[in-house]
Design an enzyme around this catalytic site. Sequence first.
Site, PDB file in Angstrom:
ATOM      1  NE  ARG A 174     -33.578  31.137  63.076  1.00  0.00           N
ATOM      2  CZ  ARG A 174     -34.701  31.680  62.851  1.00  0.00           C
ATOM      3  NH1 ARG A 174     -35.146  32.348  62.273  1.00  0.00           N
ATOM      4  NH2 ARG A 174     -35.701  30.582  62.499  1.00  0.00           N
ATOM      5  CG  ASP A 215     -37.297  44.066  65.320  1.00  0.00           C
ATOM      6  OD1 ASP A 215     -37.176  43.491  64.435  1.00  0.00           O
ATOM      7  OD2 ASP A 215     -39.709  44.831  65.354  1.00  0.00           O
ATOM      8  CB  ALA A 260     -33.789  49.123  60.755  1.00  0.00           C
ATOM      9  CG  ASP A 268     -33.429  39.261  57.986  1.00  0.00           C
ATOM     10  OD1 ASP A 268     -34.509  39.185  56.565  1.00  0.00           O
ATOM     11  OD2 ASP A 268     -33.494  38.013  59.119  1.00  0.00           O
ATOM     12  CB  CYS A 297     -36.994  38.003  52.196  1.00  0.00           C
ATOM     13  SG  CYS A 297     -38.381  39.811  52.983  1.00  0.00           S
TER      14      CYS A 297
END
Length: 443
Positions: A258, A296, A326, A346, A386
Amino acid sequence: MQQLKLSACLIKSLPISSLPSTPSSTLQQIASSHSKGIAKVVLKKGKTQLFKDGSPMVYSGAVDRIIGRPPPKTGDIVLVADGTEKPIGWGLYNSVSMFCVRLMQLEEEATRDPSCALDMKKLLETRTNAAIELRRRLGLPSSHTNAYRLVNSEGDRLSGLIVDVFGDLAVIASSAAWVENYKPEVEACINRIDGINHINWRPSVDILKEEGMDVSDMKEVHPSTCPERIKVMENEISYAISLVGQKTGFYADQRENRQFISTISNGQKVLDICCYSGGFALNAAHGGAIDVTGVDTSMPALELARENIVLNNLDPGRISFLREDATQFMKGALSRNESWDIVILDPPKLAPRKKVLQNASGMYRNMNSMALRLTKRGGLLMTCSCSGAMTQSGMFLRVLQGAASMAGRKISVLREAGAASDHPIDPSYPEGAYLSNILLRVL
């Protein structure tokens, strides 16, 4: 020669107990002194090296037999041994889970420091103290950052335990039966840390159910004096955190990524897809971006994001947040021929297990293909995964190459980064969380 033959005959005639024995292991010696005795989980031939290399999860298919009467119960300390019954380590037994032992300490570690051998309370205290010291050396907490990860499961050799610190609050995420069984000891270790005044306990109910725990009355434990929302600071940017939000409430693993976005955003138009509470978007605005959009699906997350605009005295005319799926947002933006100088993608973990990796690869490819088309030629796409299964498979870059081909774009890799340094990972456990951020130049 006559004397040698006589000696050989004498040895043959001695009972087995009288023969010279090879030195027993440290763990075997300590286990033999336990009055109740400690069971031994013996691994199949060829299965030992994986666990000697550090993988903490002993799956039932790797076990040949269990020695001990009565047999061990869930939560018992057991030795884990190779095919010759020589201990390679010790851990906590689980008769229900597909992982029948979580290895906690290896034989060579016990030899170097026997004080923790077969003593879960002592081991927990020692490894928690080591985690605290590591964060101190990394400069955490500091005057400009008070949100960080204190314990990162396998990365800190405490598989199943995560502790995030937000100011004077510690959020403990439990995903292993042993963590629940040692709850008082875990809390005692955390309560001893200077500056921690509250503990929020967050059990991962679905995982604990697979561990054989009774989850019928299991719930999150919030301190009565702690509000549902708190404020923290990361790199001088303020964030509102919901203690009933996703995971522990905040994704501290992206801290350094970030901050990087803030350094490249001056004068840029920035899109933050799957923005949660606006971390990347806020950093972009803080770094001088002229227009920032966050997207989001979670309304509670977006409420936090909008609150964060106010907390940081940012111009609401330069930063906005939209509630939309998204994929649907990207399709709509493409139909309107919209584009951005910097795009951040992300998404949540799409490949939690290796068995879904193939399907997840398709989802990553499709999302990144659209994100690449939304990025101006010459612009930058920061794309994230992730999913440990994806990252450690080595497929992520190939997926991105496929996405570029679908999008009709050429790409070059400018930067690869992992999680923040307070999130150590254990590379021997491929399904653990393992963040990968790749910065692409889109041509």
